[in-house]
Design a protein around this motif. Structure first.
Motif, PDB file in Angstrom:
ATOM      1  N   ALA A 199       0.835  -1.200   0.000  1.00 34.94           N
ATOM      2  CA  ALA A 199       0.000   0.000   0.000  1.00 34.94           C
ATOM      3  C   ALA A 199       0.871   1.252   0.000  1.00 34.94           C
ATOM      4  CB  ALA A 199      -0.918  -0.017   1.220  1.00 34.94           C
ATOM      5  N   PRO A 200       0.300   2.425  -0.255  1.00 32.34           N
ATOM      6  CA  PRO A 200       1.058   3.665  -0.112  1.00 32.34           C
ATOM      7  C   PRO A 200       1.712   3.736   1.263  1.00 32.34           C
ATOM      8  CG  PRO A 200      -1.047   4.104  -1.146  1.00 32.34           C
ATOM      9  CD  PRO A 200      -1.075   2.660  -0.730  1.00 32.34           C
ATOM     10  N   ARG A 201       2.828   4.447   1.316  1.00 35.48           N
ATOM     11  CA  ARG A 201       3.720   4.406   2.492  1.00 35.48           C
ATOM     12  C   ARG A 201       3.000   4.586   3.822  1.00 35.48           C
ATOM     13  NH1 ARG A 201       7.669   8.638   4.440  1.00 35.48           N
ATOM     14  NH2 ARG A 201       9.323   7.532   5.549  1.00 35.48           N
ATOM     15  N   HIS A 202       2.083   5.527   3.898  1.00 33.57           N
ATOM     16  CA  HIS A 202       1.422   5.799   5.164  1.00 33.57           C
ATOM     17  C   HIS A 202       0.076   5.089   5.299  1.00 33.57           C
ATOM     18  CE1 HIS A 202       4.396   9.116   5.094  1.00 33.57           C
ATOM     19  NE2 HIS A 202       4.428   8.873   6.392  1.00 33.57           N
ATOM     20  N   SER A 203      -0.159   4.095   4.435  1.00 36.06           N
ATOM     21  CA  SER A 203      -1.380   3.283   4.546  1.00 36.06           C
ATOM     22  C   SER A 203      -1.050   1.807   4.733  1.00 36.06           C
ATOM     23  CB  SER A 203      -2.253   3.469   3.298  1.00 36.06           C
ATOM     24  OG  SER A 203      -2.644   4.804   3.146  1.00 36.06           O
ATOM     25  N   GLN A 204       0.218   1.516   5.025  1.00 37.92           N
ATOM     26  CA  GLN A 204       0.633   0.120   5.196  1.00 37.92           C
ATOM     27  C   GLN A 204       0.362  -0.402   6.605  1.00 37.92           C
ATOM     28  OE1 GLN A 204       4.774  -0.192   4.167  1.00 37.92           O
ATOM     29  NE2 GLN A 204       4.490   0.626   2.102  1.00 37.92           N
ATOM     30  N   GLN A 205       0.290   0.523   7.572  1.00 32.62           N
ATOM     31  CA  GLN A 205       0.254   0.129   8.971  1.00 32.62           C
ATOM     32  C   GLN A 205      -1.169   0.051   9.521  1.00 32.62           C
ATOM     33  OE1 GLN A 205       3.119  -0.537  10.451  1.00 32.62           O
ATOM     34  NE2 GLN A 205       4.610   0.397   9.072  1.00 32.62           N
ATOM     35  N   SER A 206      -1.360  -0.883  10.431  1.00 32.37           N
ATOM     36  CA  SER A 206      -2.627  -0.982  11.150  1.00 32.37           C
ATOM     37  C   SER A 206      -2.335  -1.148  12.636  1.00 32.37           C
ATOM     38  CB  SER A 206      -3.449  -2.178  10.653  1.00 32.37           C
ATOM     39  OG  SER A 206      -3.806  -2.024   9.292  1.00 32.37           O
ATOM     40  N   MET A 207      -3.365  -0.949  13.445  1.00 32.85           N
ATOM     41  CA  MET A 207      -3.266  -1.212  14.884  1.00 32.85           C
ATOM     42  C   MET A 207      -4.336  -2.218  15.258  1.00 32.85           C
ATOM     43  SD  MET A 207      -2.328   2.271  16.903  1.00 32.85           S
ATOM     44  CE  MET A 207      -1.006   3.344  16.360  1.00 32.85           C
ATOM     45  N   VAL A 208      -3.938  -3.157  16.103  1.00 32.72           N
ATOM     46  CA  VAL A 208      -4.853  -4.211  16.516  1.00 32.72           C
ATOM     47  C   VAL A 208      -4.707  -4.424  18.019  1.00 32.72           C
ATOM     48  CG1 VAL A 208      -3.183  -6.078  16.092  1.00 32.72           C
ATOM     49  CG2 VAL A 208      -5.636  -6.564  15.977  1.00 32.72           C
ATOM     50  N   LEU A 209      -5.813  -4.760  18.667  1.00 32.96           N
ATOM     51  CA  LEU A 209      -5.806  -5.049  20.105  1.00 32.96           C
ATOM     52  C   LEU A 209      -5.473  -6.518  20.318  1.00 32.96           C
ATOM     53  CD1 LEU A 209      -9.048  -3.108  21.052  1.00 32.96           C
ATOM     54  CD2 LEU A 209      -6.738  -2.485  21.739  1.00 32.96           C
ATOM     55  N   VAL A 210      -4.381  -6.769  21.054  1.00 33.12           N
ATOM     56  CA  VAL A 210      -3.947  -8.141  21.325  1.00 33.12           C
ATOM     57  C   VAL A 210      -4.057  -8.393  22.823  1.00 33.12           C
ATOM     58  CG1 VAL A 210      -2.061  -9.800  21.169  1.00 33.12           C
ATOM     59  CG2 VAL A 210      -2.352  -8.065  19.378  1.00 33.12           C
ATOM     60  N   PRO A 211      -4.948  -9.278  23.257  1.00 35.54           N
ATOM     61  CA  PRO A 211      -5.059  -9.556  24.686  1.00 35.54           C
ATOM     62  C   PRO A 211      -3.770 -10.172  25.230  1.00 35.54           C
ATOM     63  CG  PRO A 211      -6.972 -10.379  23.491  1.00 35.54           C
ATOM     64  CD  PRO A 211      -5.952 -10.011  22.460  1.00 35.54           C
ATOM     65  N   ALA A 212      -3.311  -9.684  26.360  1.00 35.95           N
ATOM     66  CA  ALA A 212      -2.164 -10.293  27.017  1.00 35.95           C
ATOM     67  C   ALA A 212      -2.525 -11.728  27.401  1.00 35.95           C
ATOM     68  CB  ALA A 212      -1.783  -9.497  28.259  1.00 35.95           C
ATOM     69  N   GLY A 213      -1.563 -12.611  27.331  1.00 36.84           N
ATOM     70  CA  GLY A 213      -1.823 -14.016  27.612  1.00 36.84           C
ATOM     71  C   GLY A 213      -2.252 -14.800  26.399  1.00 36.84           C
ATOM     72  N   SER A 214      -2.388 -14.128  25.236  1.00 41.06           N
ATOM     73  CA  SER A 214      -2.724 -14.851  24.011  1.00 41.06           C
ATOM     74  C   SER A 214      -1.604 -15.820  23.659  1.00 41.06           C
ATOM     75  CB  SER A 214      -2.928 -13.879  22.848  1.00 41.06           C
ATOM     76  OG  SER A 214      -4.011 -13.014  23.089  1.00 41.06           O
ATOM     77  N   PRO A 215      -1.923 -17.031  23.205  1.00 37.13           N
ATOM     78  CA  PRO A 215      -0.874 -17.968  22.786  1.00 37.13           C
ATOM     79  C   PRO A 215       0.011 -17.331  21.720  1.00 37.13           C
ATOM     80  CG  PRO A 215      -2.990 -19.083  22.899  1.00 37.13           C
ATOM     81  CD  PRO A 215      -3.277 -17.615  23.083  1.00 37.13           C
ATOM     82  N   GLY A 216       1.316 -17.465  21.902  1.00 31.12           N
ATOM     83  CA  GLY A 216       2.265 -16.915  20.954  1.00 31.12           C
ATOM     84  C   GLY A 216       2.945 -15.635  21.402  1.00 31.12           C
ATOM     85  N   ILE A 217       2.487 -15.028  22.501  1.00 33.77           N
ATOM     86  CA  ILE A 217       3.183 -13.877  23.072  1.00 33.77           C
ATOM     87  C   ILE A 217       4.323 -14.391  23.944  1.00 33.77           C
ATOM     88  CG2 ILE A 217       3.040 -11.929  24.663  1.00 33.77           C
ATOM     89  CD1 ILE A 217       0.204 -11.472  23.754  1.00 33.77           C
ATOM     90  N   ARG A 218       5.524 -13.948  23.639  1.00 38.11           N
ATOM     91  CA  ARG A 218       6.695 -14.423  24.396  1.00 38.11           C
ATOM     92  C   ARG A 218       7.508 -13.222  24.878  1.00 38.11           C
ATOM     93  NH1 ARG A 218      11.932 -16.247  22.647  1.00 38.11           N
ATOM     94  NH2 ARG A 218      11.266 -16.178  20.443  1.00 38.11           N
TER      95      ARG A 218
END
Length: 424
Positions: A199-218
């Motif tokens: 995407a265009p340079r300033h449209s590549q990024q997103s923000m998402v809410l990730v619950p702490a304790g989700s499998p895969g958080i290290r």
């Protein structure tokens, strides 16, 4: 601009100063003792009872969620102080005199910025699940942006991937300096990453809410700052490894990460800068008291010309930084964050550098005592020095200021984007 504080700010300042005198300053030694006891017992990352007990006192005194503006409170469906940026700034200064004090009033980073982000850009379910517990002080949060493999001062470098797979997003990335992630009460990460690298340079990024304790958080390790680990709040290095979250956890939509960050960081920078001014003000106070009580070469340290010059220069620098920060806050209130972008960048350059210098002069007057934790100066210096990075490196902001200034006289740099970095 009216340089006087509003009647509401005058009232809250008086109550806050009284609370600091009666409860916060007298608790500094007790908190240091509790930290030492927790360390000896292997419980360094346990929430501190000193702060938890003060939180209830702050609630009872009506000094809770002072940062909460009227529009955010309305969205959240709760009562708040309803202060403008200009009204809140002097209160942030008072709380900033003790680095851990903002948490007592539920006014600490990164939670304030995260709460505002969820309120503005989250769904009703996000607000119910995360915002209300944060406003009540039952949980804490983190903002996961900075990465070790890239120069995160340019947020377009971020390599963490947020990829849509059916009804989920899958997050993979390596982060560090994630403030608050070491706190056992941290329950959610606002995570920034690339959802569309094409995407265009300033449209590549997103923000998402990730619950702490989700499998895969290290969590790899806590990081120290000039020797301080800042437990139990902490900053950590961590990985997201195939972390799956519901697609509904995206904030505002794919490609809107920069838009969210710009809305989040203006108020956060005001808060950080005013807290730094509070730290510098206290350092000057300690410097004057120490210089007046110590004798060297037949006269007090305060009578030495070099000390007087530094005290005078500190007074000038603090007041200049405060006025510039209040101007930025006023402009944000009256014209909006976008119009105030130059002033916001300016305070981000001025306040941390000023605080570092004033605290350094205070440490010098304290001699060997300034280097240890018998006084709050060494920790204050570490904190202030960190903030020359945390809201974006000085160099990034200076570059943007110069481009905007040049843009007044030519086409060059007129549309320089607001620097997007991790922050309060």
């Amino acid at each position: 601009m009216d340089f006087d504080y509003s009647p509401r700010t005058h009232e809250l300042r008086a109550r806050l100063l009284k609370f600091m005198d009666e409860h916060v300053y007298p608790s500094e030694k007790a908190l240091a003792n509790e930290l030492a006891a927790n360390t000896a017992a292997g419980k360094r990352w346990t929430p501190l009872e000193v702060i938890e007990s003060l939180k209830q006192k702050a609630r009872d005194a009506g000094l809770w969620n002072l940062w909460l503006p009227k529009d955010t409170a309305t969205i959240a469906g709760v009562e708040g102080a309803g202060l403008s940026n200009q009204e809140y700034a002097p209160l942030a200064e008072i709380m900033g005199r003790v680095p851990w004090a903002p948490e007592v009033f539920n006014c600490s980073a990164p939670d304030t910025g995260n709460m505002e982000t969820i309120a503005r850009y989250g769904s009703e379910e996000h607000r119910r699940q995360w915002l209300l517990p944060l406003l009540e002080g039952r949980i804490r949060s983190a903002f996961a942006m900075t990465e070790p493999e890239v120069a995160s001062s340019d947020a377009t470098n971020i390599e963490t991937r947020i990829e849509r797979q059916g009804d989920e997003y899958v997050v993979n990335g390596h982060k560090w300096w994630i403030s608050g992630a070491g706190d056992p009460r941290c329950k959610v990460f606002i995570t920034m990453g690339k959802s569309d690298p094409e995407a265009p340079r300033h449209s590549q990024q997103s923000m998402v809410l990730v619950p702490a304790g989700s499998p895969g958080i290290r969590i790899v390790r806590p990081l120290n700052v000039l020797g301080y680990d800042d437990a139990p709040h902490g900053h950590v290095e961590m990985y997201f490894e195939n972390v799956r979250v519901p697609a509904s956890n995206i904030l505002l939509g794919e490609g809107r990460g920069f838009e969210i960050a710009q809305g989040r960081l203006g108020p956060g920078r005001i808060h950080h800068c005013m807290r730094l001014i509070g730290q510098a003000e206290r350092a000057l106070e300690l410097m004057c008291r120490r210089a007046s009580s110590r004798t060297a070469f037949g006269k007090t340290v305060a009578q030495q010309t070099v000390t007087q010059e530094r005290i005078a220069e500190a007074r000038c620098r603090i007041d200049m930084a405060r006025l510039l920060t209040l101007k930025a806050a006023w402009l944000m209130d009256t014209a909006g964050n976008k119009v105030a972008k130059t002033e916001i960048a300016m305070i981000k350059v001025v306040a941390p550098s000023m605080a570092c210098q004033v605290i350094d002069w205070a440490m010098q007057v304290h001699g060997g005592g300034g280097m240890c934790d018998d006084f709050p100066l060494a920790y204050a210096y570490a904190h202030a020095r960190t903030l020359r990075f945390a809201d974006g490196p000085d160099e990034v902001h200076r570059n943007a200021i110069a481009k905007w200034e040049l843009g007044k006289y030519s086409a060059y740099g007129a549309d320089a984007p607001v620097p997007i970095t991790r922050g309060g």
